[in-house]
Design an enzyme around this catalytic site. Structure first.
Site, PDB file in Angstrom:
ATOM      1  N   ASP A  87       0.724  -0.854   0.105  1.00 14.68           N
ATOM      2  CA  ASP A  87       0.109  -0.068  -0.363  1.00 14.68           C
ATOM      3  C   ASP A  87       1.264   1.027   0.025  1.00 14.68           C
ATOM      4  O   ASP A  87       2.295   1.306   0.073  1.00 14.68           O
ATOM      5  CB  ASP A  87      -0.716  -0.100   1.116  1.00 14.68           C
ATOM      6  CG  ASP A  87      -0.122  -0.371   2.653  1.00 14.68           C
ATOM      7  OD1 ASP A  87       0.975  -1.054   2.765  1.00 14.68           O
ATOM      8  OD2 ASP A  87      -0.617   0.894   3.451  1.00 14.68           O
ATOM      9  N   GLU A 150      -0.276  -1.221   6.348  1.00 15.90           N
ATOM     10  CA  GLU A 150       0.994  -0.814   6.333  1.00 15.90           C
ATOM     11  C   GLU A 150       0.577   1.426   6.799  1.00 15.90           C
ATOM     12  O   GLU A 150       0.804   1.832   7.682  1.00 15.90           O
ATOM     13  CB  GLU A 150       2.419  -0.614   5.552  1.00 15.90           C
ATOM     14  CG  GLU A 150       4.680  -0.536   6.796  1.00 15.90           C
ATOM     15  CD  GLU A 150       4.403   1.181   6.977  1.00 15.90           C
ATOM     16  OE1 GLU A 150       4.852   1.457   7.909  1.00 15.90           O
ATOM     17  OE2 GLU A 150       3.778   1.650   5.918  1.00 15.90           O
TER      18      GLU A 150
HETATM   19 ZN   LIG Z   1       7.027   1.912   4.670  1.00 16.19          ZN
END
Ligand SMILES: [Zn+2]
Length: 463
Positions: A87, A150
């Site tokens: 992501d 994340e």
């Molecule tokens: Zn990262």
């Protein structure tokens, strides 16, 4: 084994794969989220593309309900983890070439995610693929664990490790080379300041006070609204005071009130001394003036507990250790309303060998201040003599010819979601950190160097 040659021979394929991967927009998109794709279409496409690629190369792959996935190689009881994420943060404006075009200019690939963390993810995939193609004997399994959240809430690793085994050791290619082995503990706390009854009769009444929005940043703006008579002496004193403290002051009249504003300098909370806390300067100045009882009580409490002290000495929580240095304290947010009292949000980063219990205890016992919330993310570190550290140091030194110094930081890296994990690259020393910025890029040479480092590291850890 000549790792660099192995990478060089596959150079064209690696660069092409990284470019293709970067062309998928993988920003969190709740709008298109659904069953099996909890973070939206883009992230899901990115995850399945990588897993399909892994399967196509003959790896064992698994998709954990779209939250995360893994690509595995090797055999044996023990598991080595390499934790990446696909992501990315939204690209924002001002790019020279489109953020998902993955254009190559001057030996660099420009794209959102080139450095953080899709470039390194594909680099790690190719590292694993080299081990497979060379058919090197391994006594452990290696898993490329692919996270998808994340940049937001780490729901990916939470879901993943609820269902899958924790590797005995591993690294995350999601920060800096050489090796980040210690990360401080992080506390977010909210404090209420009880104020005595508000009296309207004072010459100058503090009606409102506002500073900062986020706990992890030093606020660069603070504002107070005062009603009553503002004298020339007050104005003079304000200008002089703020200047002395390296801030900038502004004062504007609005109806029957005066708005007093201080501009400071923003900085990350991991080192508040790099910034100028506008809120603390404003509170310290107002503390020198005659205000209504409640308003005075608020600024006095702030002044006595926090002013000119980013190490928690005044409130008795200062501590340090050899591995990670001093505790740091940032007053990220302050709000006060006449009649209602004040609220302060602080961010504390405490040394890796210390515990949060005594800090919480100290905050509980402060006079006139009530601790209303306390969130703790414990410190994370791997011992210097751990086999993981020794191995990564050896690999890094062998391939770069540079010493692999161990780094300790006040921030948090993805590595802390592994039980014994460190951050290992991809940013080489001296390179600017362009993650989350416009025109994010990765030097192609650095990407190839990292494939070579990751390949040897995986091999040495799992052989
Ligand atoms: Zn990262």
């Amino acid at each position: 084994m000549n790792w660099k040659n192995e990478v060089f021979n596959r150079k064209t394929e690696i660069i092409r794969d990284i470019q293709d991967f970067l062309k998928i927009n993988s920003v969190l998109d709740e709008e298109t989220a659904g069953s099996g794709k909890p973070f939206g279409e883009g992230i899901n496409k990115c995850l399945t593309t990588l897993l399909d690629k892994g399967a196509g190369h003959g790896f064992c792959v698994k998709n954990l309900d779209g939250y995360a996935g893994h690509i595995e190689w090797g055999e044996g009881e023990e598991l080595i983890g390499v934790l990446c994420h696909i992501d990315v943060v939204p690209p924002g404006d001002g790019w020279t070439s489109a953020p998902f075009a993955a254009e190559i200019r001057d030996g660099r690939i420009y794209a959102r995610g080139a450095l953080d963390d899709k470039g390194p993810t594909m680099a790690a995939f190719h590292a694993l693929n080299i081990l497979k193609e060379l058919n090197l004997p391994l006594s452990k399994r290696i898993r490329l664990i692919i996270g998808t959240d994340e940049e937001s809430d780490w729901r990916c690793v939470e879901h993943y490790f609820k269902h899958e085994e924790m590797p005995s050791a591993g690294f995350a290619p999601d920060a800096d080379f050489p090796i980040i082995y210690a990360e401080k503990g992080l506390i977010d706390a909210t404090l209420q300041i009880e104020c005595p009854a508000h009296e309207k009769k004072a010459n100058l009444v503090l009606e409102e006070f506002q500073s900062g929005k986020r706990l992890n940043m030093v606020p660069d703006e603070a504002e107070a609204t005062l009603s009553g008579t503002v004298t020339d002496d007050f104005k003079q004193a304000f200008t002089t005071f703020v200047k002395e403290k390296h801030g900038e002051g502004q004062m504007t009249k609005k109806d029957n009130t005066v708005i007093v504003k201080v501009l400071g300098k923003s900085a990350h909370a991991m080192e508040p001394n790099n910034g100028v806390n506008a809120g603390l300067i404003l509170a310290a100045f107002l503390h020198t003036q005659t205000l209504d009882t409640a308003g005075h009580h608020f600024v006095k409490t702030v002044f006595e507990a926090f002013y000119d002290d980013t190490r928690g000495k005044k409130i008795g929580i200062a501590c340090d250790d050899e591995m990670s240095g001093e505790l740091t304290l940032n007053v990220g947010r302050m709000n006060y309303q006449a009649e209602q009292g004040g609220e302060i949000g602080i961010n504390i980063r405490y040394p890796v060998t210390k515990k949060s219990g005594p800090i919480q205890e100290s905050l509980h016992t402060l006079t006139g201040i009530e601790l209303s919330s306390f969130q703790d993310s414990q410190p994370h570190y791997v011992s210097k003599d751990h086999q993981l550290i020794k191995t990564l140091q050896k690999v890094y030194q062998e391939q770069t010819g540079e010493k692999a110094d161990l780094i300790s930081i006040g921030g948090a890296t993805y590595a802390r979601s592994l039980k014994a994990g460190v951050a290992f690259g991809p940013l080489f020393p001296g390179r600017p950190d362009v993650a989350h910025q416009k025109d994010e890029y990765m030097e192609i040479d650095d990407l190839l160097r990292s494939v070579s480092l990751y390949a040897q590291a995986m091999y040495e850890l799992a052989k």
